[in-house]
Design a protein around this motif. Structure first.
Motif, PDB file in Angstrom:
ATOM      1  N   VAL A 230     -75.839  39.196  20.382  1.00 44.08           N
ATOM      2  CA  VAL A 230     -75.847  40.188  21.468  1.00 44.08           C
ATOM      3  C   VAL A 230     -74.542  40.965  21.385  1.00 44.08           C
ATOM      4  O   VAL A 230     -73.458  40.371  21.453  1.00 44.08           O
ATOM      5  N   GLU A 232     -72.202  44.575  22.518  1.00 44.63           N
ATOM      6  CA  GLU A 232     -72.043  45.603  23.551  1.00 44.63           C
ATOM      7  C   GLU A 232     -70.715  46.310  23.339  1.00 44.63           C
ATOM      8  O   GLU A 232     -69.682  45.660  23.104  1.00 44.63           O
ATOM      9  N   THR A 234     -68.184  48.557  25.436  1.00 40.23           N
ATOM     10  CA  THR A 234     -67.905  48.895  26.848  1.00 40.23           C
ATOM     11  C   THR A 234     -66.980  50.093  26.991  1.00 40.23           C
ATOM     12  O   THR A 234     -67.043  50.821  27.979  1.00 40.23           O
ATOM     13  N   GLY A 250     -65.361  45.897  23.367  1.00 41.74           N
ATOM     14  CA  GLY A 250     -66.738  45.429  23.452  1.00 41.74           C
ATOM     15  C   GLY A 250     -66.815  43.916  23.324  1.00 41.74           C
ATOM     16  O   GLY A 250     -65.790  43.221  23.371  1.00 41.74           O
TER      17      GLY A 250
END
Length: 299
Positions: A230, A232, A234, A250
């Protein structure tokens, strides 16, 4: 001159009751049977492997005239009678260490020189079956469908089975689909494992069983990794207007992270970006190769 004679017309009796023909035996075996005659001189019990002519003694009479020092042996002078045994223990056999088919022979001889011999074949099984997992290797990281290869065999092979459970709990063992479980295999495919959806540490167990009931077990610990990491970003936020040198923040979440790459490329057909060559090419910003990277930070 008067000579006393004993006329012996009775039939010598020889019978092995146990073990039964083709019975599987192991370790120490009691031989039960009948060795009988009105004028019994002695009896002897021998064995051999079926592929050799050499008989070896289990029980033999003492060749001398005195009392025997051998266990279970029957010895006597020429005019003595040995004690007959009817449906009784005749000897105890310590079976040989090598598995295979053997023959037990009982020979009964009376004082008149008459004799009778009987034999029974038996299957000796003193060695445990072989059970070896070749792949996957211990501590391997696996995903999705995994073939399990290995070896299972024995001279008197019965069957094998595969199962697994999670190492983090006392969960029950769950079956793994196997291929021809009653056939011995050498460095061959044993089964196909559909890995569980939950990532984590698991244990694979292989059990091989022979016809005597002996079981050999081997286990291998592996790590299941079916879920993609996972990721991401940010900072910067999507659609943000940026310039100059900026931090990129991230996170990456995965139990078994191997590496990550952070790249950038211009958006195709963007009028505000002047590019040379292929505008779709990704440019590397940062690469990580350790599982300790759970956060991204680049400039």
């Amino acid at each position: 001159t008067v000579v006393d004679l004993v006329i012996d017309v009775s039939e010598v009796k020889a019978q092995i009751i146990s073990p039964q023909p083709n019975q599987m035996v192991s370790d120490t075996v009691e031989i039960i049977g009948t060795a009988s005659d009105e004028n019994l001189q002695h009896f002897q019990i021998e064995y051999r492997a079926v592929d050799t002519p050499l008989w070896q003694s289990i029980l033999a009479p003492d060749p001398g005239d005195g009392p025997s020092s051998q266990s279970f042996a029957v010895s006597l002078t020429k005019l003595e009678r040995a004690t007959s045994k009817v449906n009784q223990s005749l000897a105890t056999w310590i079976t040989p260490p090598t598995d295979g088919t053997y023959e037990i022979r009982l020979t009964v001889i009376d004082l008149a020189g008459k004799s009778k011999a009987v034999s029974v074949p038996v299957l000796v099984d003193n060695l445990p079956p072989k059970a070896e997992i070749l792949t996957p290797r211990s501590e391997a990281i696996l995903g999705e469908e995994t073939p399990i290869t290995g070896s299972v065999n024995d001279d008197h092979f019965s069957r094998f089975q595969l199962d697994y459970h999670a190492r983090s709990s006392d969960a029950d063992w769950q079956p793994i689909s196997v291929i021809d479980p009653t056939l011995p295999k050498e460095a061959n495919l044993l089964g196909i494992w559909q890995l569980p959806r939950v990532d984590g540490q698991y244990q694979i167990r292989l059990q091989a069983k022979d016809q005597y009931g002996r079981v050999t077990i081997q286990t291998v610990s592996i790590m299941a990794d079916n879920r993609a990491p996972v990721v991401e970003i940010t900072v910067p936020a999507a659609g943000a207007i940026i310039s100059g040198k900026i931090p990129i923040l991230g996170s990456i979440t995965d139990l078994y992270l191997d590496q990550f790459e952070l790249k950038v490329r211009p958006v195709e057909n963007s009028p505000s970006i002047l590019t040379e060559g292929n505008s779709a090419d990704w440019q590397l910003i940062q690469r990580g190769t350790t599982v300790s990277y759970t956060h991204l930070r680049a400039h």
